[in-house]
Write an enzyme that holds these catalytic residues in place. Structure first.
Site, PDB file in Angstrom:
ATOM      1  N   GLU A 192       9.466   8.423 -17.073  1.00  0.00           N
ATOM      2  CA  GLU A 192       8.124   8.975 -17.330  1.00  0.00           C
ATOM      3  C   GLU A 192       7.665   8.667 -18.747  1.00  0.00           C
ATOM      4  O   GLU A 192       6.515   8.308 -18.994  1.00  0.00           O
ATOM      5  CB  GLU A 192       8.125  10.491 -17.119  1.00  0.00           C
ATOM      6  CG  GLU A 192       8.245  10.905 -15.667  1.00  0.00           C
ATOM      7  CD  GLU A 192       8.335  12.424 -15.554  1.00  0.00           C
ATOM      8  OE1 GLU A 192       7.292  13.041 -15.333  1.00  0.00           O
ATOM      9  OE2 GLU A 192       9.436  12.987 -15.705  1.00  0.00           O
TER      10      GLU A 192
ATOM     11  N   LYS B   7      15.321  21.672 -10.708  1.00  0.00           N
ATOM     12  CA  LYS B   7      14.717  20.403 -11.120  1.00  0.00           C
ATOM     13  C   LYS B   7      15.665  19.465 -11.849  1.00  0.00           C
ATOM     14  O   LYS B   7      16.497  19.883 -12.640  1.00  0.00           O
ATOM     15  CB  LYS B   7      13.531  20.687 -12.044  1.00  0.00           C
ATOM     16  CG  LYS B   7      12.426  21.446 -11.360  1.00  0.00           C
ATOM     17  CD  LYS B   7      11.433  20.530 -10.724  1.00  0.00           C
ATOM     18  CE  LYS B   7      10.418  20.186 -11.762  1.00  0.00           C
ATOM     19  NZ  LYS B   7       9.259  19.575 -11.167  1.00  0.00           N
TER      20      LYS B   7
ATOM     21  N   HIS C 156       0.829  -1.223   0.000  1.00  0.00           N
ATOM     22  CA  HIS C 156       0.000   0.000   0.000  1.00  0.00           C
ATOM     23  C   HIS C 156       0.858   1.265   0.000  1.00  0.00           C
ATOM     24  O   HIS C 156       0.431   2.304   0.486  1.00  0.00           O
ATOM     25  CB  HIS C 156      -0.955   0.034   1.209  1.00  0.00           C
ATOM     26  CG  HIS C 156      -1.658  -1.262   1.452  1.00  0.00           C
ATOM     27  ND1 HIS C 156      -2.881  -1.567   0.899  1.00  0.00           N
ATOM     28  CD2 HIS C 156      -1.292  -2.365   2.171  1.00  0.00           C
ATOM     29  CE1 HIS C 156      -3.247  -2.791   1.283  1.00  0.00           C
ATOM     30  NE2 HIS C 156      -2.298  -3.296   2.045  1.00  0.00           N
TER      31      HIS C 156
ATOM     32  N   SER D  15      14.438  21.730 -15.959  1.00  0.00           N
ATOM     33  CA  SER D  15      13.235  22.474 -16.298  1.00  0.00           C
ATOM     34  C   SER D  15      13.660  23.796 -16.912  1.00  0.00           C
ATOM     35  O   SER D  15      14.697  24.350 -16.551  1.00  0.00           O
ATOM     36  CB  SER D  15      12.423  22.713 -15.028  1.00  0.00           C
ATOM     37  OG  SER D  15      11.627  23.863 -15.165  1.00  0.00           O
TER      38      SER D  15
END
Ligand code: ARG
Length: 461
Positions: free
Chosen positions: A294, A287, A160, A281
């Site tokens: 992704e 970043k 979980h 970024s």
């Protein structure tokens, strides 16, 4: 690519094709990538025709020489692909006739584009399975290398997405490896059905010429022959099976990606993906985005889409060949390209990954990951499991109040909850003690992980 309307293929049709229809129905824009397989199939077909005396040896040799010239032309970018010639098959045949004259017109004896295209797609897919298999293997080996390096590194295992019990990083990598092992098996199984020869089915019913399909199969390296001509020209199960294999494999890569994205976040900070696999970024200088995982997660949906595309393409087709089948190529090719690219980048990325053992360790310590070990300890001291579970629950609640992990509580503090606890409890409350105790086949103990890696390496040979 030329588009001049010069349809030669049918005496039955007297009007030229509507110019847009010609473009709309053509497939050469995307099927030209099968040129080598088309030529390979034609060389085998001509060889077989000569063997059964449908062609003379001289005719065969002229045809094969012409086909080889065409192959060189294509590879040197000297071949003029034409929309008017519709597809890769007719483009090559028209060029053959232009090159060697009348004899070229004999090549298509005893075959049809229907069995020709089915053969080309199978040959092409078979050729692409080779690099796919080797990239898959490269990724598996990269996983084994990380697993070996980090066989003793401890991180929290989750259920979980909540800290559950400590596990070793090597064990976690071997879980991914297991998924890929099943993928490898599925690919090998799918390949058996890819590697079956449709040529000889001709348009749909077979041919009146005394063809030798065993010989053609042997020349093309097919292990089997498609046994029913109607099925042979219309079957695309092999493409669906391959895409199903690819969907499962992409699903695995997508799951790995999800974990890497979580682990690479500042909140977890378990791994470093290497600058070569991340981007910055344009606006936020701090970043480092995990673009590769992704994108793999995103590309998984393309492969699923292609699978659904192929299933839907087939569901309403009566026997035998229908023009619908021309639509099999783009989804199949896209799946091949996506899968191959994804495996390649993943193998490279796993070769460059570094882990942060201290952060993982701290996370495991923070999450009461050894609570089950305390319960098991009490059970070994003859406390029934349900009672042990309650003692541990109370100990954890106490630890949370004191802001201390179980291993940081004193013996006296622990003994408030059970008189069965003694000094030896601290052996099981450590992370190392916890993982080492799970020492059986499939368990997370470093000893077991090392054995699993050894076993996997021996199968990779
Ligand atoms: N371009 C076609 C395809 O991809 C080749 C077969 C065409 N056969 C036919 N009878 N029109 O499927």
């Amino acid at each position: 690519m030329t588009t001049a309307n010069k349809k030669l293929s049918s005496a039955r049709l007297t009007q030229p094709t509507n110019a847009f229809v010609e473009e709309f129905t053509a497939s050469v824009q995307f099927d030209q990538r099968m040129y080598a397989q088309d030529i390979q199939g034609s060389v085998a077909h001509a060889t077989m025709l000569a063997k059964v005396d449908v062609l003379t040896n001289e005719e065969r040799d002229q045809i094969i020489a012409g086909l080889n010239t065409i192959k060189t032309e294509i590879e040197n970018d000297q071949f003029e692909w034409s929309i008017a010639q519709e597809d890769v098959h007719m483009n090559i045949e028209a060029r053959l006739i232009a090159l060697i004259g009348e004899v070229g017109k004999k090549l298509h004896t005893g075959r049809s584009r229907n069995d020709q295209v089915a053969t080309d797609v199978r040959l092409y897919l078979r050729d692409m399975i080779t690099p796919i298999r080797s990239e898959l293997k490269r990724l598996q080996i990269a996983l084994l290398d990380v697993a070996e390096r980090e066989a003793e590194t401890i991180l929290p295992g989750f259920t979980h997405l909540q800290t559950a019990q400590p596990v070793t990083f090597g064990h976690h990598m071997m879980a991914w490896y297991e998924m890929l092992r099943r993928d490898t098996e599925r690919l090998a199984d799918c390949e058996k059905r890819v590697n079956s020869l449709p040529l000889g089915a001709a348009a749909l019913a077979g041919t009146t010429f005394p063809i030798d399909r065993e010989l053609t199969a042997e020349l093309l390296g097919f292990d089997r022959i498609c046994l029913n001509s109607l099925d042979a020209v219309s079957d695309r199960d092999f493409a669906i099976e391959f895409n199903s294999f690819a969907s499962l494999l992409m699903m695995h890569l997508s799951r790995f990606s999800e974990e890497l994205i979580i682990w690479a976040s500042a909140q977890f900070d378990f791994v470093d993906l290497g600058d070569a696999f991340c981007t910055g970024s344009s606006i936020m200088p701090q970043k480092k985005n995990p673009d590769v995982p992704e994108l793999i997660r995103g590309k998984t949906s393309r492969v699923y889409g292609n699978m659904f595309n192929l299933f839907t393409l087939m569901k309403n087709q009566p026997l035998a060949y229908n023009k619908d089948n021309q639509e099999d190529k783009e989804p199949l090719f896209d799946t091949i390209d996506t899968l191959l690219g994804s495996l390649r980048v993943y193998a490279d990325m796993m070769g460059a990954i570094t882990v942060k053992p201290d952060n993982m360790r701290n996370a495991a310590l923070r999450g009461y990951a050894t609570a089950t070990d305390l319960a098991d300890y009490l059970v070994r001291k003859d406390v029934p499991f349900r009672d042990a579970h309650e003692v541990v629950g109370l100990s954890v609640a106490y630890g949370i109040k004191q802001n201390k992990d179980l291993a940081e509580l004193s013996l006296e503090e622990l003994q408030q909850f059970s008189a069965h606890i003694s000094e030896d409890v601290f052996d099981v409350l450590t992370l190392e003690g916890s993982v080492a105790a799970r020492d059986h086949l499939g368990g997370t103990a470093p000893k077991q992980v090392k054995a699993a890696i050894k076993q996997a390496r021996s199968q990779q040979q």
